[in-house]
Design an enzyme around this catalytic site. Structure first.
Site, PDB file in Angstrom:
ATOM      1  N   ASN A 191      49.632  37.182  34.912  1.00  0.00           N
ATOM      2  CA  ASN A 191      50.810  37.940  35.328  1.00  0.00           C
ATOM      3  C   ASN A 191      51.424  37.278  36.548  1.00  0.00           C
ATOM      4  O   ASN A 191      50.881  36.320  37.091  1.00  0.00           O
ATOM      5  CB  ASN A 191      50.449  39.409  35.579  1.00  0.00           C
ATOM      6  CG  ASN A 191      49.425  39.555  36.670  1.00  0.00           C
ATOM      7  OD1 ASN A 191      49.676  39.247  37.822  1.00  0.00           O
ATOM      8  ND2 ASN A 191      48.226  40.008  36.293  1.00  0.00           N
ATOM      9  N   ASP A 235      44.852  44.127  31.944  1.00  0.00           N
ATOM     10  CA  ASP A 235      44.374  45.310  31.225  1.00  0.00           C
ATOM     11  C   ASP A 235      43.713  44.928  29.908  1.00  0.00           C
ATOM     12  O   ASP A 235      42.955  45.698  29.335  1.00  0.00           O
ATOM     13  CB  ASP A 235      45.550  46.250  30.940  1.00  0.00           C
ATOM     14  CG  ASP A 235      46.027  46.936  32.203  1.00  0.00           C
ATOM     15  OD1 ASP A 235      45.190  47.133  33.111  1.00  0.00           O
ATOM     16  OD2 ASP A 235      47.229  47.248  32.296  1.00  0.00           O
ATOM     17  N   LYS A 254      41.195  23.668  22.118  1.00  0.00           N
ATOM     18  CA  LYS A 254      42.609  24.009  22.333  1.00  0.00           C
ATOM     19  C   LYS A 254      43.213  24.483  21.002  1.00  0.00           C
ATOM     20  O   LYS A 254      43.034  23.820  19.970  1.00  0.00           O
ATOM     21  CB  LYS A 254      43.340  22.767  22.843  1.00  0.00           C
ATOM     22  CG  LYS A 254      44.764  23.048  23.235  1.00  0.00           C
ATOM     23  CD  LYS A 254      45.423  21.837  23.847  1.00  0.00           C
ATOM     24  CE  LYS A 254      46.908  22.077  23.950  1.00  0.00           C
ATOM     25  NZ  LYS A 254      47.707  20.944  23.557  1.00  0.00           N
ATOM     26  N   PHE A 289      46.902  50.483  43.891  1.00  0.00           N
ATOM     27  CA  PHE A 289      48.313  50.114  43.815  1.00  0.00           C
ATOM     28  C   PHE A 289      48.783  50.460  42.409  1.00  0.00           C
ATOM     29  O   PHE A 289      47.985  50.506  41.474  1.00  0.00           O
ATOM     30  CB  PHE A 289      48.505  48.614  44.081  1.00  0.00           C
ATOM     31  CG  PHE A 289      48.762  48.302  45.536  1.00  0.00           C
ATOM     32  CD1 PHE A 289      47.787  48.543  46.488  1.00  0.00           C
ATOM     33  CD2 PHE A 289      49.979  47.777  45.943  1.00  0.00           C
ATOM     34  CE1 PHE A 289      48.015  48.272  47.827  1.00  0.00           C
ATOM     35  CE2 PHE A 289      50.228  47.503  47.273  1.00  0.00           C
ATOM     36  CZ  PHE A 289      49.240  47.748  48.225  1.00  0.00           C
ATOM     37  N   LYS A 311      48.903  58.323  37.723  1.00  0.00           N
ATOM     38  CA  LYS A 311      47.889  57.287  37.933  1.00  0.00           C
ATOM     39  C   LYS A 311      46.914  57.704  39.036  1.00  0.00           C
ATOM     40  O   LYS A 311      45.714  57.494  38.938  1.00  0.00           O
ATOM     41  CB  LYS A 311      48.589  55.971  38.309  1.00  0.00           C
ATOM     42  CG  LYS A 311      47.801  54.744  37.940  1.00  0.00           C
ATOM     43  CD  LYS A 311      48.625  53.480  38.022  1.00  0.00           C
ATOM     44  CE  LYS A 311      49.378  53.190  36.725  1.00  0.00           C
ATOM     45  NZ  LYS A 311      50.129  51.933  36.776  1.00  0.00           N
ATOM     46  N   LYS A 337      43.023  58.008  38.193  1.00  0.00           N
ATOM     47  CA  LYS A 337      42.066  57.095  38.818  1.00  0.00           C
ATOM     48  C   LYS A 337      41.197  57.782  39.866  1.00  0.00           C
ATOM     49  O   LYS A 337      40.110  57.318  40.174  1.00  0.00           O
ATOM     50  CB  LYS A 337      42.805  55.929  39.461  1.00  0.00           C
ATOM     51  CG  LYS A 337      43.744  55.211  38.508  1.00  0.00           C
ATOM     52  CD  LYS A 337      43.381  53.777  38.334  1.00  0.00           C
ATOM     53  CE  LYS A 337      44.353  53.090  37.382  1.00  0.00           C
ATOM     54  NZ  LYS A 337      43.911  51.764  37.018  1.00  0.00           N
TER      55      LYS A 337
HETATM   56  N1  CTP Z   1      43.241  48.168  38.198  1.00  0.00           N
HETATM   57  C1  CTP Z   1      41.906  47.899  38.117  1.00  0.00           C
HETATM   58  N2  CTP Z   1      41.357  47.436  36.979  1.00  0.00           N
HETATM   59  C2  CTP Z   1      42.108  47.229  35.873  1.00  0.00           C
HETATM   60  C3  CTP Z   1      43.497  47.515  35.934  1.00  0.00           C
HETATM   61  C4  CTP Z   1      44.040  47.983  37.106  1.00  0.00           C
HETATM   62  O1  CTP Z   1      41.213  48.090  39.108  1.00  0.00           O
HETATM   63  N3  CTP Z   1      41.545  46.761  34.786  1.00  0.00           N
HETATM   64  C5  CTP Z   1      43.786  48.688  39.429  1.00  0.00           C
HETATM   65  C6  CTP Z   1      44.801  47.821  40.117  1.00  0.00           C
HETATM   66  O2  CTP Z   1      44.183  46.943  41.025  1.00  0.00           O
HETATM   67  C7  CTP Z   1      45.665  48.826  40.838  1.00  0.00           C
HETATM   68  C8  CTP Z   1      45.590  50.052  39.944  1.00  0.00           C
HETATM   69  O3  CTP Z   1      44.429  49.880  39.135  1.00  0.00           O
HETATM   70  O4  CTP Z   1      45.127  49.208  42.084  1.00  0.00           O
HETATM   71  C9  CTP Z   1      46.776  50.268  39.063  1.00  0.00           C
HETATM   72  O5  CTP Z   1      47.099  49.098  38.369  1.00  0.00           O
HETATM   73  P1  CTP Z   1      48.262  49.112  37.305  1.00  0.00           P
HETATM   74  O6  CTP Z   1      48.276  47.801  36.604  1.00  0.00           O
HETATM   75  O7  CTP Z   1      49.522  49.601  37.932  1.00  0.00           O
HETATM   76  O8  CTP Z   1      47.797  50.301  36.360  1.00  0.00           O
HETATM   77  P2  CTP Z   1      46.917  50.336  35.074  1.00  0.00           P
HETATM   78  O9  CTP Z   1      45.663  51.060  35.357  1.00  0.00           O
HETATM   79  O10 CTP Z   1      46.780  48.976  34.519  1.00  0.00           O
HETATM   80  O11 CTP Z   1      47.816  51.281  34.176  1.00  0.00           O
HETATM   81  P3  CTP Z   1      49.130  50.892  33.327  1.00  0.00           P
HETATM   82  O12 CTP Z   1      49.091  49.412  33.105  1.00  0.00           O
HETATM   83  O13 CTP Z   1      48.965  51.692  32.098  1.00  0.00           O
HETATM   84  O14 CTP Z   1      50.307  51.310  34.149  1.00  0.00           O
END
Ligand code: CTP
Length: 418
Positions: free
Chosen positions: A204, A273, A283, A317, A331, A335
Site C-alpha cells: 500500500n 488485510d 516469478k 489508526f 472501528k 477493535k
Molecule cells: N490493523 C492491524 N492489523 C491488521 C489490519 C489493521 O493491526 N491486519 C490496525 C492498523 O494498524 C490500524 C487499525 O488496525 O491501527 C485500522 O486499520 P485499517 O486498515 O484502517 O482498518 P482495518 O481493520 O483494516 O479495517 P478496514 O480495512 O475494513 O477499514
C-alpha cells in the site's frame, strides 16, 4: 537541557530541593545558585547532593572561574527563581546586580521564570505588584503563588506554587515537555508487503511518515521508543529502537514480542488485510488472466487489545475514504482500543505519503478534530490527547445513548494507572 535554579531567602527555600528533583526526573541538568539569605535557610550541601553539582553562593567564590556569572548565564537555557522573594523581584525589576544571582540575571539571554513566595501584605504591596508588572512586560514568566496559611501565621496569597507545577512551567518555557519520561511507547509505522512471487508483492502507499513523526515526538518528550516499521524510505528517527519487518505476520510477531514492555501502544501502520494464499517460488509468467486467492491476515490491533496489561493504553489508526466519523467509531468499537486516529485518505493532498495531515482523534465519548498541519506537529497533538486519556474523567463513559457500548465497556479494561 540545562536549567539554573536560583534560590533566594525565604521559608519556601526548602521546597526548591523538591523542584531540583522534579527537574532532574525530566532528564534536565540542573545548577543551583543560592543568595546569601537562602543559605541561612538551607545548606548548600543539600542542593549539591541533589544536583550533583557545586552550588554557587557568591560572586567572589574562589573555586569558580573568574567570570563564572557570565559562564553560568551562557550555559543555562532557563533561569528559574524559586522561591523569589520580594527583594529579588525588586532587584530583577530594577537591574540591580549586587550578587551572583542578580548579576547572572542581567547577563543571561535565557528565559526567566520566577515563583514568588512571601507574606500576603508584601505580595499585595504596590511596590511588589509594580515590580512584577515590569518583569512581566519584559517577558519574565511569573508562576503565581497560591493562597492559604502562610509561614508568618497570616492567611492569604503568598505561598509558593508547588514544585511540580514550577517544573512543568519550566518545561513549557523550554518548549520541551518531558511528559513521557519513564514511559515506553511502541509505535508501528509504514505499510506491510505480502509477496506474490520472488519479485512482486501486494502493498500500500503508506510512507511511514506519521508513525516516524510519532516516534520522534515521543522520544523528544522523554519516552523510550520501540518503532516497528514496515519497509520505508525514511531514515529511522534518532534515539528510537527500530525493528524492521516486511509482512503483516512479521509485524504481528514483533508487536506481540515487545508489547509487554510498552505502557503505550500506537498502531499507525497500514497493515495488509489480505495475503496471497500461495506464494509462487518462481516469478509468475504472463499466461493470460490471473486470479489471486487471498486469505485474511490476523488483526494485530485486536490481538494487542486482547493481550493488553492493565494500564496499557492502546491507540489505533483508521484510514477511511468515506463516512469518517461513523466508520471510525465502528472501528473503535470493533477493535476495543482506547482511541482511534481517523485519517481521511480520499484526497490527494493530506494523508498518505504527505507531509501534512488532518485527523480526528476519536474516543468513545469525544471526537477531537485536528486541522491540517505538519505530521511532526500533529504527532505532538496526538500524544497530548493520548496522555489526557489517563485523566480520571475518561473513566466516565457515556453509555446511555450509544448502541453496543455496554459490550465494549465490558471488554475494555480501565486505563487509569495512577
Ligand atoms: N490493523 C492491524 N492489523 C491488521 C489490519 C489493521 O493491526 N491486519 C490496525 C492498523 O494498524 C490500524 C487499525 O488496525 O491501527 C485500522 O486499520 P485499517 O486498515 O484502517 O482498518 P482495518 O481493520 O483494516 O479495517 P478496514 O480495512 O475494513 O477499514
Amino acid at each position: 537541557m540545562r536549567v539554573t535554579v536560583g534560590v533566594s531567602g525565604g521559608i519556601a527555600s526548602y521546597k526548591a530541593a523538591e523542584l531540583v528533583r522534579a527537574l532532574q526526573r525530566q532528564a534536565l541538568e540542573v545548577h543551583v545558585v543560592m543568595t546569601e539569605a537562602a543559605i541561612r535557610f538551607v545548606q548548600p550541601l543539600t542542593f549539591q547532593a541533589l544536583s550533583g553539582n557545586r552550588v554557587i553562593t557568591s560572586l567572589w567564590d574562589q573555586q569558580g572561574a573568574p567570570m563564572e556569572h557570565i559562564d553560568e548565564a551562557l550555559w543555562t537555557e532557563a533561569l528559574v527563581v524559586a522561591p523569589a522573594t520580594a527583594n529579588i523581584l525588586a532587584k530583577f525589576a530594577h537591574g540591580i546586580a549586587d550578587d551572583f544571582l542578580t548579576t547572572m540575571h542581567l547577563a543571561t539571554r535565557a528565559p526567566v521564570l520566577v515563583a514568588p513566595a512571601m507574606n500576603v501584605n508584601m505580595w499585595e504591596h504596590p511596590a511588589t505588584q509594580t515590580n512584577l508588572e515590569i518583569l512581566r512586560q519584559r517577558g519574565v514568566r511569573v508562576i503565581e503563588p497560591g493562597s492559604g496559611d502562610l509561614a508568618c501565621g497570616m492567611v492569604g496569597a503568598g505561598r509558593m506554587a508547588e514544585p511540580d507545577a514550577i517544573a512543568e512551567a519550566v518545561l513549557n518555557m523550554l518548549g520541551h515537555r518531558h511528559d513521557l519520561a519513564g514511559e515506553t511507547v511502541l509505535i508501528t509505522a509504514g505499510g506491510t508487503r505480502e509477496a506474490l512471487d520472488p519479485v512482486r508483492f501486494l502493498g500500500n502507499r503508506s510512507s511511514g511518515k506519521m508513525g516516524y513523526a510519532l516516534a520522534d515526538a515521543a522520544h523528544a518528550r522523554g519516552a523510550k521508543v520501540i518503532l516497528i516499521s514496515g519497509p520505508s524510505a525514511l531514515y529511522p528517527p534518532s534515539g528510537c529502537e527500530t525493528v524492521q519487518v516486511t509482512t503483516a505476520d512479521q509485524m504481528r510477531e514483533a508487536v506481540l514480542n515487545r508489547m509487554d514492555e510498552a505502557s503505550i501502544v500506537v498502531k499507525a501502520a497500514a497493515v495488509a488485510d489480505y495475503r496471497p494464499v500461495v506464494v509462487s517460488e518462481q516469478k509468475l509468467k504472463r499466461t493470460g488472466p490471473l486470479t489471486l486467492e487471498l486469505a485474511p491476515t490476523e488483526d494485530i490491533l485486536a490481538e494487542v487489545v486482547r493481550r493488553r496489561h492493565p494500564g496499557q493504553l492502546i491507540i489505533g489508526f483508521a484510514a477511511e475514504t468515506e463516512n469518517l466519523a461513523e466508520n471510525g467509531r465502528a472501528k473503535l468499537l470493533r477493535k476495543g482500543a482506547d482511541a482511534i486516529v481517523v485519517n481521511d485518505v480520499s484526497g490527494d493532498h493530506a494523508g498518505i505519503d504527505s507531509d501534512v495531515n488532518a485527523v480526528t482523534f476519536l474516543t468513545l465519548s469525544t471526537a477531537i478534530e485536528m486541522p491540517e498541519m505538519p505530521k511532526r506537529k500533529l504527532a505532538d497533538r496526538i500524544l497530548d490527547e493520548i496522555l489526557s486519556l489517563r485523566r480520571p474523567k475518561q473513566m466516565v463513559m457515556e453509555l446511555e445513548d450509544s448502541n453496543g457500548l455496554e459490550e465494549f465497556a465490558v471488554r475494555r479494561r480501565p486505563v487509569i494507572v495512577e
